[in-house]
Design a protein around this motif. Structure first.
Motif, PDB file in Angstrom:
ATOM      1  N   ASP A   1       0.840  -1.186   0.000  1.00  0.00           N
ATOM      2  CA  ASP A   1       0.000   0.000   0.000  1.00  0.00           C
ATOM      3  C   ASP A   1       0.883   1.246   0.000  1.00  0.00           C
ATOM      4  O   ASP A   1       2.021   1.229   0.498  1.00  0.00           O
ATOM      5  N   PHE A   2       0.365   2.331  -0.553  1.00  0.00           N
ATOM      6  CA  PHE A   2       1.159   3.536  -0.803  1.00  0.00           C
ATOM      7  C   PHE A   2       1.934   4.006   0.433  1.00  0.00           C
ATOM      8  O   PHE A   2       3.122   4.344   0.343  1.00  0.00           O
ATOM      9  N   ASP A   3       1.290   4.007   1.595  1.00  0.00           N
ATOM     10  CA  ASP A   3       1.937   4.534   2.797  1.00  0.00           C
ATOM     11  C   ASP A   3       2.944   3.567   3.406  1.00  0.00           C
ATOM     12  O   ASP A   3       3.659   3.922   4.340  1.00  0.00           O
ATOM     13  N   GLU A   4       3.020   2.348   2.862  1.00  0.00           N
ATOM     14  CA  GLU A   4       3.914   1.340   3.424  1.00  0.00           C
ATOM     15  C   GLU A   4       5.176   1.126   2.589  1.00  0.00           C
ATOM     16  O   GLU A   4       5.993   0.262   2.907  1.00  0.00           O
ATOM     17  N   LEU A   5       5.335   1.901   1.511  1.00  0.00           N
ATOM     18  CA  LEU A   5       6.508   1.731   0.650  1.00  0.00           C
ATOM     19  C   LEU A   5       7.765   2.174   1.388  1.00  0.00           C
ATOM     20  O   LEU A   5       7.895   3.350   1.747  1.00  0.00           O
ATOM     21  N   PRO A   6       8.723   1.282   1.643  1.00  0.00           N
ATOM     22  CA  PRO A   6       9.952   1.669   2.339  1.00  0.00           C
ATOM     23  C   PRO A   6      10.771   2.669   1.531  1.00  0.00           C
ATOM     24  O   PRO A   6      10.824   2.592   0.290  1.00  0.00           O
ATOM     25  N   HIS A   7      11.408   3.585   2.229  1.00  0.00           N
ATOM     26  CA  HIS A   7      12.216   4.603   1.558  1.00  0.00           C
ATOM     27  C   HIS A   7      13.304   3.967   0.703  1.00  0.00           C
ATOM     28  O   HIS A   7      13.589   4.432  -0.410  1.00  0.00           O
ATOM     29  N   GLU A   8      13.918   2.894   1.209  1.00  0.00           N
ATOM     30  CA  GLU A   8      15.009   2.276   0.453  1.00  0.00           C
ATOM     31  C   GLU A   8      14.507   1.659  -0.853  1.00  0.00           C
ATOM     32  O   GLU A   8      15.231   1.652  -1.867  1.00  0.00           O
ATOM     33  N   ASP A   9      13.267   1.154  -0.876  1.00  0.00           N
ATOM     34  CA  ASP A   9      12.715   0.638  -2.126  1.00  0.00           C
ATOM     35  C   ASP A   9      12.399   1.778  -3.097  1.00  0.00           C
ATOM     36  O   ASP A   9      12.638   1.665  -4.307  1.00  0.00           O
ATOM     37  N   TRP A  10      11.851   2.868  -2.594  1.00  0.00           N
ATOM     38  CA  TRP A  10      11.603   4.039  -3.436  1.00  0.00           C
ATOM     39  C   TRP A  10      12.902   4.506  -4.082  1.00  0.00           C
ATOM     40  O   TRP A  10      12.981   4.696  -5.304  1.00  0.00           O
ATOM     41  N   ARG A  11      13.936   4.694  -3.273  1.00  0.00           N
ATOM     42  CA  ARG A  11      15.206   5.185  -3.796  1.00  0.00           C
ATOM     43  C   ARG A  11      15.831   4.195  -4.780  1.00  0.00           C
ATOM     44  O   ARG A  11      16.404   4.596  -5.791  1.00  0.00           O
ATOM     45  N   GLY A  12      15.715   2.899  -4.497  1.00  0.00           N
ATOM     46  CA  GLY A  12      16.303   1.910  -5.390  1.00  0.00           C
ATOM     47  C   GLY A  12      15.642   1.887  -6.758  1.00  0.00           C
ATOM     48  O   GLY A  12      16.324   1.798  -7.794  1.00  0.00           O
ATOM     49  N   VAL A  13      14.317   1.995  -6.783  1.00  0.00           N
ATOM     50  CA  VAL A  13      13.605   2.006  -8.062  1.00  0.00           C
ATOM     51  C   VAL A  13      13.891   3.292  -8.831  1.00  0.00           C
ATOM     52  O   VAL A  13      14.116   3.271 -10.047  1.00  0.00           O
ATOM     53  N   VAL A  14      13.895   4.426  -8.139  1.00  0.00           N
ATOM     54  CA  VAL A  14      14.204   5.696  -8.799  1.00  0.00           C
ATOM     55  C   VAL A  14      15.620   5.675  -9.371  1.00  0.00           C
ATOM     56  O   VAL A  14      15.860   6.126 -10.498  1.00  0.00           O
ATOM     57  N   ALA A  15      16.570   5.129  -8.612  1.00  0.00           N
ATOM     58  CA  ALA A  15      17.964   5.079  -9.075  1.00  0.00           C
ATOM     59  C   ALA A  15      18.087   4.256 -10.349  1.00  0.00           C
ATOM     60  O   ALA A  15      18.769   4.660 -11.302  1.00  0.00           O
ATOM     61  N   ALA A  16      17.443   3.098 -10.382  1.00  0.00           N
ATOM     62  CA  ALA A  16      17.575   2.211 -11.541  1.00  0.00           C
ATOM     63  C   ALA A  16      16.768   2.708 -12.737  1.00  0.00           C
ATOM     64  O   ALA A  16      17.277   2.788 -13.859  1.00  0.00           O
ATOM     65  N   ASN A  17      15.510   3.065 -12.503  1.00  0.00           N
ATOM     66  CA  ASN A  17      14.593   3.342 -13.622  1.00  0.00           C
ATOM     67  C   ASN A  17      14.696   4.761 -14.166  1.00  0.00           C
ATOM     68  O   ASN A  17      14.563   4.964 -15.377  1.00  0.00           O
ATOM     69  N   LEU A  18      14.912   5.727 -13.274  1.00  0.00           N
ATOM     70  CA  LEU A  18      14.920   7.123 -13.714  1.00  0.00           C
ATOM     71  C   LEU A  18      16.333   7.701 -13.763  1.00  0.00           C
ATOM     72  O   LEU A  18      16.771   8.180 -14.807  1.00  0.00           O
ATOM     73  N   ASP A  19      17.046   7.634 -12.645  1.00  0.00           N
ATOM     74  CA  ASP A  19      18.427   8.130 -12.660  1.00  0.00           C
ATOM     75  C   ASP A  19      19.243   7.395 -13.713  1.00  0.00           C
ATOM     76  O   ASP A  19      19.965   8.013 -14.510  1.00  0.00           O
ATOM     77  N   GLY A  20      19.121   6.070 -13.737  1.00  0.00           N
ATOM     78  CA  GLY A  20      19.897   5.291 -14.698  1.00  0.00           C
ATOM     79  C   GLY A  20      19.554   5.622 -16.136  1.00  0.00           C
ATOM     80  O   GLY A  20      20.441   5.731 -16.987  1.00  0.00           O
ATOM     81  N   SER A  21      18.263   5.795 -16.417  1.00  0.00           N
ATOM     82  CA  SER A  21      17.866   6.160 -17.783  1.00  0.00           C
ATOM     83  C   SER A  21      18.443   7.518 -18.173  1.00  0.00           C
ATOM     84  O   SER A  21      18.902   7.704 -19.303  1.00  0.00           O
ATOM     85  N   PHE A  22      18.416   8.464 -17.239  1.00  0.00           N
ATOM     86  CA  PHE A  22      18.969   9.789 -17.520  1.00  0.00           C
ATOM     87  C   PHE A  22      20.484   9.722 -17.720  1.00  0.00           C
ATOM     88  O   PHE A  22      21.017  10.280 -18.684  1.00  0.00           O
ATOM     89  N   TYR A  23      21.188   9.055 -16.797  1.00  0.00           N
ATOM     90  CA  TYR A  23      22.652   8.995 -16.910  1.00  0.00           C
ATOM     91  C   TYR A  23      23.077   8.371 -18.245  1.00  0.00           C
ATOM     92  O   TYR A  23      23.977   8.886 -18.920  1.00  0.00           O
ATOM     93  N   CYS A  24      22.441   7.255 -18.619  1.00  0.00           N
ATOM     94  CA  CYS A  24      22.828   6.573 -19.854  1.00  0.00           C
ATOM     95  C   CYS A  24      22.459   7.394 -21.081  1.00  0.00           C
ATOM     96  O   CYS A  24      23.243   7.494 -22.033  1.00  0.00           O
TER      97      CYS A  24
END
Length: 246
Positions: free
Chosen positions: A92-115
């Motif tokens: 559920d939205f309020d239960e998403l751990p911060h480390e999972d949020w950061r990990g997905v953002v790093a791979a899917n968005l940061d990584g797409s931008f860097y590459c």
């Protein structure tokens, strides 16, 4: 040009592997990037035109080093398939751990931008100039699944990134596309064979399609001359619950 050079990220398994192998079959020279070297070597096994580079796309320094190696070995870059990414357990939205949020953002968005940025720099300054960047969006760039805030947010962001690259790249003969993939048969979607949560709270086994279809579609998009582009393309398992999801 007779020689065409590509980078495929997340190429150790699944969609990335299928795309890299389809490009190799079409005569491209392909650098495959991923976190683990052994699966990358399996992807290009027996291919003299394959180059494996271990790198985490969420780490900018590793991305810069990987693309420097590509430039040194190939001399130019004509295609980037920006494919690497990850999800997180459905909560559920309020239960998403911060480390999972950061990990997905790093791979899917940061990584797409860097590459994309590293590829853009090479394409902008090479001669002949220009190239094509294909981003892996997802059906989730259009419609969310339950409990997938991080994945949905990053895939919607990839759509904006695709449009921006296409706009800024015009003057440099750099174009951008997005392929939105639904239920390709890969290790990431294996759980669908056992049932996944639907918007109405039920569990349902979802149909999947052969990932080779995705690889061939990426190769087709890549084959177009730079004066033609498919900005957005959706390929999906015919009977998956997307049209009418929810």
């Amino acid at each position: 040009m007779a020689d065409r050079y590509a980078v495929v990220t997340g190429a150790g398994t699944g969609i990335g592997r299928a795309a890299a192998q389809a490009l190799l079959a079409d005569g491209w020279t392909v650098a495959v990037i991923g976190r683990r070297m052994d699966p990358l070597q399996e992807t290009i096994a027996g291919q003299a035109r394959g180059l494996a580079i271990a790198a985490d796309v969420g780490e900018r320094d590793q991305v810069e080093a990987a693309f420097a190696q590509v430039k040194e070995r190939f001399g130019r870059l004509d295609l980037l398939f920006n494919n690497a990414g990850r999800g997180a357990p459905a909560v559920d939205f309020d239960e998403l751990p911060h480390e999972d949020w950061r990990g997905v953002v790093a791979a899917n968005l940061d990584g797409s931008f860097y590459c994309a940025q590293a590829a853009y720099r090479i394409m902008k300054h090479q001669s002949p100039r220009g190239g094509r960047i294909i981003n892996n969006g997802s059906i989730s760039a259009h419609a969310p699944r339950p409990g997938a805030a991080a994945y949905t947010a990053t895939k919607h962001a990839v759509t904006g990134l695709t449009k921006q690259i296409a706009l800024d790249g015009r003057k440099h003969d750099i174009t951008a596309s997005q392929i939105d993939i639904g239920n390709a048969a890969t290790p990431m979607t294996e759980r669908m064979t056992r049932g996944v949560m639907q918007p109405d709270g039920s569990m349902m086994v979802e149909p999947r399609m052969d990932v080779a279809h995705v690889g061939r579609t990426v190769a087709h998009m890549a084959s177009l001359p730079l004066d033609a582009n498919i900005p957005f393309l959706t390929i999906m398992a015919t009977k998956m619950p997307w049209l009418g999801r929810g």
